[in-house]
Design a protein around this motif. Structure first.
Motif, short mmCIF file in Angstrom:
data_model
loop_
_atom_site.label_atom_id
_atom_site.label_comp_id
_atom_site.label_asym_id
_atom_site.label_seq_id
_atom_site.Cartn_x
_atom_site.Cartn_y
_atom_site.Cartn_z
N TYR A 139 47.34 48.99 32.94
CA TYR A 139 48.89 50.57 33.36
C TYR A 139 49.90 50.04 33.45
O TYR A 139 50.58 49.11 33.77
N ALA A 140 50.37 50.86 32.59
CA ALA A 140 52.03 50.64 31.57
C ALA A 140 52.38 50.31 33.04
O ALA A 140 53.92 49.85 33.13
N LYS A 141 52.45 51.39 34.55
CA LYS A 141 52.63 51.49 35.26
C LYS A 141 53.05 50.56 36.39
O LYS A 141 54.28 51.32 37.57
N LEU A 142 52.33 49.64 36.40
CA LEU A 142 51.86 48.70 37.21
C LEU A 142 52.93 47.41 37.15
O LEU A 142 53.06 47.17 36.20
N THR A 143 53.39 46.66 38.67
CA THR A 143 53.84 46.11 37.83
C THR A 143 52.98 44.40 37.69
O THR A 143 51.54 45.14 38.16
N VAL A 144 53.39 43.25 37.31
CA VAL A 144 52.67 42.07 37.46
C VAL A 144 51.85 41.98 38.55
O VAL A 144 50.20 41.83 38.22
N THR A 145 52.80 41.34 39.22
CA THR A 145 51.72 41.55 40.53
C THR A 145 50.58 42.51 41.03
O THR A 145 49.74 42.35 41.11
N GLU A 146 51.22 44.23 40.79
CA GLU A 146 49.76 44.85 41.65
C GLU A 146 48.96 44.65 40.11
O GLU A 146 47.82 45.43 41.19
N THR A 147 49.32 44.37 38.67
CA THR A 147 48.07 44.39 37.80
C THR A 147 47.49 43.13 38.71
O THR A 147 46.01 43.64 38.95
N LEU A 148 47.69 42.33 38.81
CA LEU A 148 46.40 41.28 38.81
C LEU A 148 46.34 41.65 40.19
O LEU A 148 45.39 41.19 40.89
N MET A 149 46.84 41.96 41.30
CA MET A 149 46.06 41.64 42.53
C MET A 149 45.03 42.93 42.62
O MET A 149 44.07 42.36 43.46
N TYR A 150 44.80 44.06 42.15
CA TYR A 150 44.39 45.00 41.85
C TYR A 150 43.08 44.38 41.29
O TYR A 150 41.89 44.95 42.20
N THR A 151 43.39 43.54 40.65
CA THR A 151 42.20 43.21 39.56
C THR A 151 41.07 42.37 40.62
O THR A 151 40.52 41.36 40.13
N ALA A 152 42.36 41.40 41.44
CA ALA A 152 41.05 40.31 41.76
C ALA A 152 41.10 40.65 43.17
O ALA A 152 40.02 40.60 43.52
N LEU A 153 41.20 41.76 43.95
CA LEU A 153 40.27 43.03 45.04
C LEU A 153 39.39 43.42 44.56
O LEU A 153 38.78 43.09 44.87
N LEU A 154 39.16 43.68 42.95
CA LEU A 154 37.73 44.25 42.66
C LEU A 154 36.52 43.19 42.06
O LEU A 154 35.66 43.57 42.28
N ARG A 155 37.18 42.39 41.51
CA ARG A 155 37.02 41.61 40.78
C ARG A 155 36.39 40.28 41.39
O ARG A 155 35.54 38.99 41.91
N LEU A 156 37.03 39.91 42.37
CA LEU A 156 36.68 38.53 43.47
C LEU A 156 35.66 38.90 44.64
O LEU A 156 35.04 39.53 45.62
N PRO A 157 34.32 37.51 44.76
CA PRO A 157 33.61 37.99 45.75
C PRO A 157 34.20 38.69 47.05
O PRO A 157 35.03 38.04 47.29
N ASN A 158 33.23 38.94 47.67
CA ASN A 158 32.91 39.44 49.18
C ASN A 158 33.46 38.14 50.10
O ASN A 158 33.55 37.51 51.31
N SER A 159 32.41 36.91 48.99
CA SER A 159 33.02 35.12 50.62
C SER A 159 34.65 35.45 50.76
O SER A 159 34.30 34.14 51.51
N MET A 160 35.19 35.48 49.43
CA MET A 160 36.74 35.78 49.46
C MET A 160 37.15 36.78 50.36
O MET A 160 37.31 37.61 50.73
N THR A 161 38.60 36.24 51.64
CA THR A 161 38.71 37.02 52.34
C THR A 161 39.49 37.72 51.72
O THR A 161 40.04 37.39 50.97
#
Length: 638
Positions: A139-161
């Motif tokens: 996504y062009a208008k997201l920052t680098v941090t936002e891009t990786l943060m949203y991906t982490a929230l979606l891809r990492l399991p619920n065993s992590m907070t």
């Protein structure tokens, strides 16, 4: 702690834990489990149509027949943890096809054996596999941090907070050297953002978030300068040395990059010309009679060989390729088979499962979590698009122009008032339709990438997409109504105003649903826009304003026309049965007898609203089912 012995080294294969750096960020230490990738006699065929011409006594006819084209012709190899394999070859040699097959993303007529620690592709394998496509789909208008943060929230399991997932994203930013640009937008072709190398590292970072044991990359250095390309490959080499298995395709690496590869595979028209150590490749081809006359980049020499070009230009290219294929079969094929067999014999003693942080769940997060993250990401990405100054100015100007043209129109000028109603209907049928057509096609590549990675359910993406678009879809039309309604002097009662407003908003949602369905079905902007324009023009013509005596054989169109039902409801918001208007010779005539109203009628208001609600649901269901064929791998196990 569970360990395995690999090349004399003890390699940890337990689930990865976060290790804090001194600066407070989490870093990635090692893959969750070591994975050995084996592939043997991989064959892939596709059907391609061929035109054949048949002649009978000067009369010529043509018919299509389907031919099978072999893309991969019995490719074999093995890649172990701590190894980085580079697949080289000219365009059309089958590099990307092989990589896609090894990544579990290729369906169709695929034969041969592909295993991961001796097992077929599975959901657990998919969760520990990263796949970086050649194009940086971000996504062009997201920052680098936002891009990786949203991906982490979606891809990492619920065993992590949630905090742990954010720390994981911060750790990847540090690990890939993105700290300096973490608050910059990613950008794209039409929007200046981070550099090409940084964008590529963001793409790699999205896959590194899951701490993959197996990492696939399709031409990660494409379009980058030599210095940036070296940084990327050096980073990948470090990841491989950390216990991961790295496989990439690469077109024409520099000599500095070439000697970083542990293993090299050379393909030509789907045939293997070499598979083995990168350091020994030049010695091998010299042993079969091909060596460069002058010192040159090994990658350039290999690509020349794959194209049949040799220093002795007297040899035919086809003959050269055939000789290289036979040399591989006679000199290397048995060694590759022996390595595959040796690895198979050792698999029983290898601990390969590790802990599964997903605990058998099909998705890493719940539906509600996926919807919430996707909605926030969508609102963040499209907040400027939704209320950009140009679009808002356009709507305000059209509203003011319409208000001035119909300034304080009276019921005595009934035709003028009805004209305003139909103009409003047409304008707000066309605009949402065309906007909606442009929603899914541009996101097709992102949807394909994220769905193939198993990030979220299609239903959560779809509902979040609808929700993130809602502000623009409802606020701007409301502004239009507030301006034009009172300037044009329509019925000045609260109920009439709300009836008019909600009718228009419902119509907009229906038109938008039709646009979503067309965009999802066609997935090509030009034909989808043309088809949508034709359909909406047909609806407008059959809406009862332009043509009041429609021939019977085509009168059915009005029953599927959005404009027909919208026009009827807008008329109902302003006029009621029994009301009169000044007509000829100072008489009072019934509004229901006015030609533009008589043909449509004021009755059936509830049924018209129900018809629009049914269309609202139906069009969105069509769009949803059309999206089901987008973004899911054909591999059953995926």
């Amino acid at each position: 702690m569970k360990e395995k012995i690999m090349n004399g080294k003890s390699v940890d294969v337990e689930a990865q834990k976060e290790v804090p750096e001194s600066n407070g960020h989490a870093i990635l230490k090692m893959a969750k489990r070591a994975v050995t990738l084996k592939f043997q006699d991989v064959v892939y065929k596709v059907k391609s149509p061929k035109r054949r011409t048949i002649s009978f006594k000067k009369e010529t006819s043509s018919q299509s027949e389907s031919l099978e084209r072999v893309i991969l012709k019995g490719v074999s190899g093995v890649v172990k943890p701590n190894e980085m394999l580079a697949i080289l070859g000219p365009s059309g040699s089958g590099k990307t096809t092989l990589l896609t097959a090894l990544g579990g993303r290729l369906g169709g007529n695929l034969r041969g054996s592909i295993s991961y620690n001796g097992k077929p592709f599975s959901k657990q394998t998919k969760r520990s596999t990263g796949f970086v496509t050649q194009d940086d789909v971000l996504y062009a208008k997201l920052t680098v941090t936002e891009t990786l943060m949203y991906t982490a929230l979606l891809r990492l399991p619920n065993s992590m907070t949630k905090e742990g997932k954010i720390r994981q994203a911060e750790g990847v930013i540090v690990q890939l050297g993105l700290t300096g640009c973490k608050n910059s937008i990613v950008g794209g072709p039409q929007l200046r953002g981070v550099s090409g190398g940084e964008r590529k590292r963001v793409s790699i970072g999205q896959e590194m978030l899951i701490d993959p044991s197996l990492l696939f990359l399709d031409e990660p250095t494409s379009g980058l300068d030599s210095t940036t390309a070296q940084r990327i490959v050096s980073t990948l080499s470090e990841l491989a040395n950390g216990g991961r298995t790295v496989v990439m395709t690469i077109h024409q690496p520099s000599s500095r990059l070439f000697y970083m590869f542990h293993k090299v595979m050379l393909l030509s028209e789907g045939n293997t010309l070499y598979f083995g150590s990168g350091a020994k490749v030049m010695d091998y081809f010299e042993s079969v009679g091909y060596a460069p006359f002058v010192a040159m980049n090994p990658a350039d020499f290999l690509l020349d060989l794959a194209n049949g070009v040799v220093p002795d230009e007297s040899e035919d290219q086809v003959i050269v390729k055939e000789k290289l294929i036979m040399s591989y079969k006679n000199k290397l094929a048995n060694k590759v088979k022996a390595e595959l067999q040796e690895q198979e014999d050792n698999e029983d003693s290898v601990v390969c499962e590790g802990n599964d942080p997903y605990k058998g769940e099909e998705w890493p997060t719940t539906w509600g979590q996926q919807f919430s993250v996707l909605l926030k990401r969508g609102l963040k990405e499209r907040k400027h698009q939704s209320f950009d100054m140009l679009k808002t100015t356009e709507i305000v100007l059209v509203s003011l122009l319409a208000g001035l043209l119909w300034w304080q129109s009276k019921v005595s000028n009934l035709q003028d008032q009805i004209g305003l109603l139909y103009f409003t209907s047409g304008f707000w049928c066309f605009l949402p339709l065309l906007d909606a057509i442009f929603k899914f096609p541009p996101e097709r590549m992102i949807l394909t990438k994220e769905r193939s990675s198993g990030m979220y359910r299609l239903s959560s993406y779809y509902m979040a997409r609808m929700g993130s678009d809602l502000p623009m879809e409802l606020v701007l039309p409301t502004i239009f109504v507030f301006i034009t309604y009172w300037m044009a002097g329509l019925k000045p009662t609260v109920m009439s105003f709300l009836y008019y407003l909600f009718t228009l908003l419902l119509t907009i949602l229906v038109s938008q649903g039709l646009g979503l369905a067309l965009g999802a079905l066609v997935m090509d902007l030009r034909p989808a826009t043309t088809l949508g324009s034709v359909i909406m023009l047909t609806f407008l013509l059959a809406g009862g304003f332009y043509v009041q005596h429609i021939p019977g054989f085509i009168s059915w169109v009005k029953y599927v026309s959005i404009s027909n039902y919208n026009y009827k409801l807008l008329l109902g918001s302003q006029y009621q049965t029994g009301e009169t208007y000044p007509c000829a010779n100072g008489k009072e005539c019934l509004v229901t007898d006015f030609p533009s109203i008589k043909n449509v009628g004021l009755d059936g208001q509830l049924s018209s609203a129900i018809a629009l609600i049914v269309m609202f649901v139906a069009y969105r269901l069509i769009a949803y089912f059309a999206l089901m064929r987008v973004g899911v791998t054909k591999n059953k196990a995926a």
